[in-house]
Scaffold this motif. Structure first.
Motif, mmCIF file in Angstrom:
data_model
loop_
_atom_site.group_PDB
_atom_site.id
_atom_site.type_symbol
_atom_site.label_atom_id
_atom_site.label_comp_id
_atom_site.label_asym_id
_atom_site.label_seq_id
_atom_site.Cartn_x
_atom_site.Cartn_y
_atom_site.Cartn_z
ATOM 1 N N MET A 238 0.484 -1.096 0.041
ATOM 2 C CA MET A 238 0.148 -0.017 0.061
ATOM 3 C C MET A 238 1.024 0.746 -0.096
ATOM 4 S SD MET A 238 -2.797 -0.567 -0.450
ATOM 5 C CE MET A 238 -3.904 1.164 -0.223
ATOM 6 N N ASP A 239 2.235 1.602 -0.355
ATOM 7 C CA ASP A 239 3.035 2.945 0.023
ATOM 8 C C ASP A 239 3.764 2.213 -1.304
ATOM 9 O OD1 ASP A 239 5.365 0.653 1.552
ATOM 10 O OD2 ASP A 239 3.985 1.567 3.338
ATOM 11 N N ARG A 240 4.972 3.581 -1.329
ATOM 12 C CA ARG A 240 6.042 3.283 -2.010
ATOM 13 C C ARG A 240 7.069 2.764 -1.300
ATOM 14 N NH1 ARG A 240 3.539 6.444 -5.037
ATOM 15 N NH2 ARG A 240 2.404 5.847 -6.994
ATOM 16 N N MET A 241 7.283 2.561 -0.376
ATOM 17 C CA MET A 241 8.629 2.722 0.632
ATOM 18 C C MET A 241 9.279 1.009 0.679
ATOM 19 S SD MET A 241 8.339 4.966 3.873
ATOM 20 C CE MET A 241 7.913 6.343 3.663
ATOM 21 N N PRO A 242 10.881 1.187 0.278
ATOM 22 C CA PRO A 242 11.607 0.467 -0.107
ATOM 23 C C PRO A 242 11.581 -0.713 0.649
ATOM 24 C CG PRO A 242 12.702 2.184 -0.024
ATOM 25 C CD PRO A 242 11.219 2.388 -0.040
ATOM 26 N N ARG A 243 11.857 -1.588 1.110
ATOM 27 C CA ARG A 243 12.046 -2.759 2.513
ATOM 28 C C ARG A 243 13.715 -3.366 1.630
ATOM 29 N NH1 ARG A 243 7.597 -0.645 2.480
ATOM 30 N NH2 ARG A 243 5.588 -0.850 4.374
ATOM 31 N N ASP A 244 14.181 -3.739 3.118
ATOM 32 C CA ASP A 244 15.193 -4.805 2.896
ATOM 33 C C ASP A 244 15.219 -6.239 3.752
ATOM 34 O OD1 ASP A 244 15.588 -3.222 5.552
ATOM 35 O OD2 ASP A 244 17.259 -2.896 5.541
ATOM 36 N N VAL A 245 13.835 -5.811 4.312
ATOM 37 C CA VAL A 245 14.074 -7.034 5.365
ATOM 38 C C VAL A 245 12.634 -7.375 4.727
ATOM 39 C CG1 VAL A 245 13.133 -7.667 8.367
ATOM 40 C CG2 VAL A 245 15.149 -6.205 7.539
ATOM 41 N N PRO A 246 11.894 -8.970 4.016
ATOM 42 C CA PRO A 246 10.951 -9.663 4.370
ATOM 43 C C PRO A 246 9.762 -8.909 5.163
ATOM 44 C CG PRO A 246 12.861 -10.808 3.861
ATOM 45 C CD PRO A 246 13.184 -10.194 4.663
ATOM 46 N N THR A 247 9.224 -8.418 4.411
ATOM 47 C CA THR A 247 7.512 -7.915 5.633
ATOM 48 C C THR A 247 6.780 -8.576 4.385
ATOM 49 O OG1 THR A 247 8.497 -5.583 5.537
ATOM 50 C CG2 THR A 247 6.332 -5.601 5.734
ATOM 51 N N ARG A 248 5.706 -8.865 5.428
ATOM 52 C CA ARG A 248 4.515 -9.704 5.714
ATOM 53 C C ARG A 248 2.841 -8.943 4.589
ATOM 54 N NH1 ARG A 248 2.001 -14.337 7.141
ATOM 55 N NH2 ARG A 248 3.901 -14.877 8.482
ATOM 56 N N VAL A 249 2.850 -9.620 3.594
ATOM 57 C CA VAL A 249 1.588 -8.600 2.675
ATOM 58 C C VAL A 249 0.565 -8.575 3.058
ATOM 59 C CG1 VAL A 249 0.212 -8.503 0.256
ATOM 60 C CG2 VAL A 249 3.031 -8.907 0.675
ATOM 61 N N PRO A 250 -0.297 -7.490 4.023
ATOM 62 C CA PRO A 250 -1.392 -7.736 4.816
ATOM 63 C C PRO A 250 -2.305 -8.097 3.670
ATOM 64 C CG PRO A 250 -0.496 -6.067 5.334
ATOM 65 C CD PRO A 250 0.626 -6.487 4.261
ATOM 66 N N ALA A 251 -2.709 -7.577 3.123
ATOM 67 C CA ALA A 251 -3.773 -8.383 2.317
ATOM 68 C C ALA A 251 -3.874 -9.494 1.919
ATOM 69 C CB ALA A 251 -4.290 -7.130 0.886
ATOM 70 N N LEU A 252 -3.377 -10.424 1.594
ATOM 71 C CA LEU A 252 -2.312 -12.075 1.466
ATOM 72 C C LEU A 252 -3.294 -12.737 3.000
ATOM 73 C CD1 LEU A 252 0.357 -12.333 -0.923
ATOM 74 C CD2 LEU A 252 -2.445 -12.800 -1.303
ATOM 75 N N GLY A 253 -3.474 -12.086 4.299
ATOM 76 C CA GLY A 253 -4.002 -12.585 4.979
ATOM 77 C C GLY A 253 -2.781 -14.963 5.284
ATOM 78 N N GLN A 254 -3.824 -15.225 5.780
ATOM 79 C CA GLN A 254 -2.736 -16.511 5.857
ATOM 80 C C GLN A 254 -3.240 -17.408 4.443
ATOM 81 O OE1 GLN A 254 -0.165 -17.284 8.404
ATOM 82 N NE2 GLN A 254 -0.486 -15.198 8.108
ATOM 83 N N ARG A 255 -3.126 -16.948 2.823
ATOM 84 C CA ARG A 255 -3.557 -18.103 2.646
ATOM 85 C C ARG A 255 -3.290 -18.491 1.871
ATOM 86 N NH1 ARG A 255 -6.627 -13.665 1.016
ATOM 87 N NH2 ARG A 255 -8.744 -13.440 0.846
ATOM 88 N N ARG A 256 -2.896 -20.268 1.677
ATOM 89 C CA ARG A 256 -2.061 -21.019 1.189
ATOM 90 C C ARG A 256 -1.902 -20.012 -0.591
ATOM 91 N NH1 ARG A 256 0.003 -24.804 4.486
ATOM 92 N NH2 ARG A 256 -1.130 -25.016 6.944
ATOM 93 N N LEU A 257 -0.270 -20.304 -0.327
ATOM 94 C CA LEU A 257 -0.173 -19.858 -1.683
ATOM 95 C C LEU A 257 0.629 -21.132 -2.748
ATOM 96 C CD1 LEU A 257 1.120 -15.965 -1.678
ATOM 97 C CD2 LEU A 257 -1.194 -17.831 -2.142
ATOM 98 N N VAL A 258 0.448 -21.552 -3.625
ATOM 99 C CA VAL A 258 0.900 -22.842 -4.563
ATOM 100 C C VAL A 258 1.663 -21.898 -5.893
ATOM 101 C CG1 VAL A 258 -0.519 -24.440 -3.890
ATOM 102 C CG2 VAL A 258 -1.539 -23.275 -5.580
ATOM 103 N N GLY A 259 2.073 -21.232 -6.360
ATOM 104 C CA GLY A 259 2.139 -20.473 -7.189
ATOM 105 C C GLY A 259 3.215 -18.496 -6.846
ATOM 106 N N VAL A 260 4.003 -18.087 -7.429
ATOM 107 C CA VAL A 260 4.555 -17.264 -7.601
ATOM 108 C C VAL A 260 5.115 -16.882 -9.019
ATOM 109 C CG1 VAL A 260 5.967 -15.334 -6.592
ATOM 110 C CG2 VAL A 260 4.827 -16.998 -5.281
ATOM 111 N N ALA A 261 4.668 -15.594 -9.565
ATOM 112 C CA ALA A 261 5.724 -15.081 -11.286
ATOM 113 C C ALA A 261 5.882 -14.136 -9.538
ATOM 114 C CB ALA A 261 4.472 -15.431 -12.127
ATOM 115 N N CYS A 262 6.750 -13.091 -11.418
ATOM 116 C CA CYS A 262 7.104 -11.658 -10.967
ATOM 117 C C CYS A 262 7.594 -11.332 -12.409
ATOM 118 C CB CYS A 262 8.441 -10.875 -9.649
ATOM 119 S SG CYS A 262 7.438 -11.309 -7.957
#
Length: 821
Positions: A238-262
């Motif tokens: 929700m912002d443009r702040m860069p992060r150097d430490v892995p930060t949890r994505v609140p909008a995904l909650g605890q959904r179990r993910l089976v695939g990721v692409a960038c």
């Protein structure tokens, strides 16, 4: 086996150093070329490609890298690229199950859920706090208080996403942060040594993908974390702040993910329910939400959700592709209609389509409205029967693997990334003809190049590679070649001499074995008179003829078998198949002649393979049984090579004549005979002992002997070692049943690992280590740690140390509880 094509300047194709003098490399390869896999010790199971480098992992958990390494993405900082895959010793202590490439960064995911990163790392920078932030030629601190406050608020609004482009339902940022200019921007750090990424406490990574300077990591416990650059909301926070430490994505909650692409600045993830979620840059419609705008947080792609279940996703720079299995009741959705087969998956895409990367055909020339697709559209494949099983996207091209194992490419091809032999772009999906009917199991598209994995021969890639090197060494007459008979193929001036090994030919070509047995006493017989027609084979004396200089020199002093009915180029392909289980040929005329030669020499497997290739070329890869090629068989994939099985069956039967196996190996309780040429090509220890400066003295008996008793090798253990050398595996299990990794007994692995270490058999040592790692527990960890120390088994050592450390911590906790009680 790996195939690659596309941009080659950076070494991303892994073809090895240029052989020309002075060294020169073609800038691009528009046809598939074989990746040089000399360092590969086990079958490659996954590959990933970045901007100009590649990563791969094998079935034993090893990691390989090659290509550009200026930023350290191949484990070293150098302007000289890594020309061919090299095993990363920095990760040998871990079992890597998945690799991923960013633009100039590399990632490795281990079986324990740890994540390693190396290469270019983007971290938040404070340098802009003292830069010309206002754009007036003055530093930030030299402006007036009112200007400074205005700039701080402006920068704060930008970083927090309050820039006037919010959409209904978007959460708003908090109050302006006075320290916002301190965190604006990122700097790039180069880290050539793999470092563990700190994940949230108690969490393990299950999937990873990277784009340009940012990374998305799916967690095994549900949800995802992101870090890196964030100028287009690609972190989903929700912002443009860069992060150097892995930060949890609140909008995904605890959904179990089976695939990721960038993509370049956007990301897509899949949850276990078959829904796709996308966020980040959306200016070209690559997010699939029906609008060309950025998304600040993950949002479900409703168009796909209503169509069916998404099984796989891939992202290019400005487009996305999906493999979707439609719902049976799907009709018209968002203006898209299709006659669906409920049992078949379909391919869809959205985003930028100007260069045909969405398979739009001529629609890409119908104006800007047809060049960007904000909603997923169906991508037509060449045949209605084609069903996609895997998709991968490069910068501006797309690569698809069908369930039949065929590779289809389309999009921009100026660097040859499509593999069609041209440098133009392709508006619709077309098969890579050079790989038609090959047994492809995986595809991967880099920025400007493409890689595919071909199913290997039985016994693994190392066996095929080593026997191929043995054939080349014997043809060149080098030390250790060990050829013991010659074959002259062809007639007249075009005839050419070849050299071979009786032990290999005996396993792979029973017809030639019969010829050798019948003619063993008639090698010196002069050729028959020329009056009658020449028979299909005969045993002449040695004669001086023309041909390849190195082959002629190598075969000059060897007994010779003549095959005048087989042309020299055809026999070269046949001999390549005998030694490596594969051949490289796409010319229909050669394939038909090779099939005839294989029939003559009683090679039914090669005959079927040639017929399948011919049928696939004529039928265009039609459905099985739908069409027949010129040789009268249905079009189908080529059969699995039996190279390892043939050599293994010979070892099991013990039918190798002692005249072929001329090397005596002395064990503690007996001796065994083996072929010295095969031992030398497969094991550095025997190569050094027999042809190096430390070679053993020749015994007084007829056979040369190597004494293995100082290493404590019994006859039973020697038999297992020879089986691995001959056929690439210790057990008789096929690859379909898991191979050695699933069927090698831990007791055998424990007995073999010290011998593999002593005999410099690193591939066997890694196999035994992998088997032992799976059975480490608190009871045997101390004993196995001692074995690991003696055998330099770093992965086994690390596993045992972790188990002992965890056990000691548990004991200390229990003791503390007892004292408190």
């Amino acid at each position: 086996m790996l195939w690659a094509w596309g941009e080659a300047e950076s070494g991303a194709l892994g073809m090895g150093p240029p052989t020309s003098a002075p060294p020169q490399r073609r800038r691009c390869e528009n046809l598939p070329v074989a990746v040089k896999v000399d360092a590969v010790q086990a079958a490659i199971v996954q590959v990933s490609a970045g901007d100009a480098h590649c990563l791969a992992c094998d079935e034993l958990g090893g990691t390989y890298c090659w290509g550009r390494t200026r930023e350290g993405q191949c484990g070293q900082l150098s302007i000289t690229p890594v020309e061919q895959p090299r095993l990363m010793s920095e990760l040998l202590h871990e079992w890597v199950v998945r690799v991923a490439c960013g633009a100039d960064a590399s990632f490795a995911l281990t079986a324990g859920g740890s994540l390693y990163q190396w290469g270019a790392v983007h971290v938040p920078s404070t340098a802009l706090a003292h830069a010309d932030l206002a754009g007036y030629g003055r530093s930030f601190d030299s402006v007036s208080d009112a200007t400074r406050l205005m700039l701080r608020r402006s920068v704060s609004d930008f970083l927090s996403g309050r820039d006037g482009n919010e959409q209904p339902g978007d959460d708003q940022g908090g109050e302006p942060d006075e320290a916002a200019p301190e965190t604006l921007g990122t700097r790039r750090e180069l880290r050539p040594v793999p470092q563990r990424v700190p994940l949230p406490p108690g969490e393990r990574a299950s999937h990873v993908a990277a784009g340009f300077g940012f990374t998305v990591v799916a967690l095994s416990g549900g949800g995802a974390v992101t870090f890196g650059t964030n100028d287009r909301f690609q972190l989903g926070l929700m912002d443009r702040m860069p992060r150097d430490v892995p930060t949890r994505v609140p909008a995904l909650g605890q959904r179990r993910l089976v695939g990721v692409a960038c993509g370049q600045q956007h990301a897509v993830v899949l949850d276990e329910g078959g829904a796709a979620w996308s966020w980040g840059l959306g200016s070209f419609g690559q997010l699939g939400h029906g609008r060309k705008m950025d998304e600040r947080k993950p949002r479900r792609v409703d168009a796909l959700w209503h169509m069916g279940r998404v099984e796989q996703v891939a992202c290019g720079h400005l487009h996305s592709a999906f493999v979707l299995r439609p719902r049976p009741e799907v009709g018209a959705v968002h203006g898209v209609s299709e006659a669906f087969d409920a049992a078949a998956a379909r391919l869809l895409g959205c985003g930028h389509a100007e260069y045909g990367q969405l398979g739009t055909g001529d629609a890409g020339n119908e104006g800007d409205a047809a060049r960007d697709y904000a909603l997923p559209r169906w991508i037509e494949l060449p045949r209605e029967s084609d069903e996609p099983s895997m998709v991968s996207c490069g910068a501006q091209h797309t690569c698809v693997l069908t369930v039949r194992g065929e590779c289809l490419t389309f999009g921009w091809g100026s660097t040859g990334a499509l593999g069609h032999g041209t440098f133009g772009y392709q508006l619709t999906a077309q098969p890579v003809a050079a790989l038609r009917a090959r047994r492809l199991v995986s595809v991967c598209a880099g920025t400007r190049h493409t890689l595919v994995i071909e199913r290997g021969t039985e016994g693994g890639a190392a066996l095929s590679r080593d026997l191929g090197n043995l054939l080349m060494l014997a043809s060149a007459g080098g030390a250790g070649g060990g050829a013991d008979f010659a074959i002259r193929a062809g007639r007249g001036p075009s005839a050419r001499g070849f050299v071979a090994h009786r032990s290999v030919v005996a396993c792979r070509c029973p017809r030639l074995l019969a010829m050798l047995a019948l003619g063993s006493e008639r090698f010196s017989r002069p050729p028959p008179a020329a009056t009658p027609p020449a028979p299909e084979w005969q045993w002449p004396g040695q004669t001086a003829t023309t041909g390849d200089a190195s082959s002629e020199k190598a075969s000059a002093a060897l007994p010779e078998l003549r095959l005048p009915s087989v042309r020299a180029p055809i026999f070269a392909l046949l001999l390549s198949w005998i030694y490596t289980g594969r051949f490289q040929c796409t010319e229909r005329l050669f394939l038909e002649q090779l099939a005839a030669a294989a029939t003559l020499l009683r090679l039914p497997a090669l005959t079927r393979e040639c017929r399948a290739l011919c049928a696939g070329e004529e039928g265009g890869g039609a459905q099985d049984g739908a069409q027949e090629g010129a040789l009268g068989v249905p079009a189908r994939a080529t059969p699995t090579s039996s190279l390892g099985a043939d050599l293994g069956a010979l070892v099991e039967s013990g039918s190798l004549p002692q005249s072929f196996a001329s090397l005596r190996l002395e064990a503690t309780d007996g001796c065994a005979y083996a072929c010295p040429a095969l031992l030398c090509c497969r094991c550095d220890f025997f190569r050094t002992m027999l042809h190096g400066s430390f070679r053993e003295a020749t015994a007084r008996e007829q056979h040369t002997a190597v004494d293995l008793t100082p290493y404590g090798i019994s006859l039973a253990e020697l038999s297992l070692l020879l089986r691995f050398i001959y056929c690439g595996q210790v057990t008789c299990a096929s690859s379909q049943s898991g191979g050695d990794l699933a069927n090698l007994a831990p007791a055998d692995a424990l007995a073999l690992i010290p011998h593999a270490s002593a005999l410099l058999m690193d591939d066997l040592k890694r196999l035994c280590e992998a088997v032992l790692v799976a059975v480490v527990d608190e009871e045997n960890a101390a004993a196995l740690l001692d074995v690991a120390e003696r055998c330099f088994a770093v992965r086994l050592k690390a596993t045992c140390a972790d188990v002992l450390h965890a056990a000691s911590r548990g004991f200390a906790t229990t003791a503390g509880d007892s004292r408190s009680t």
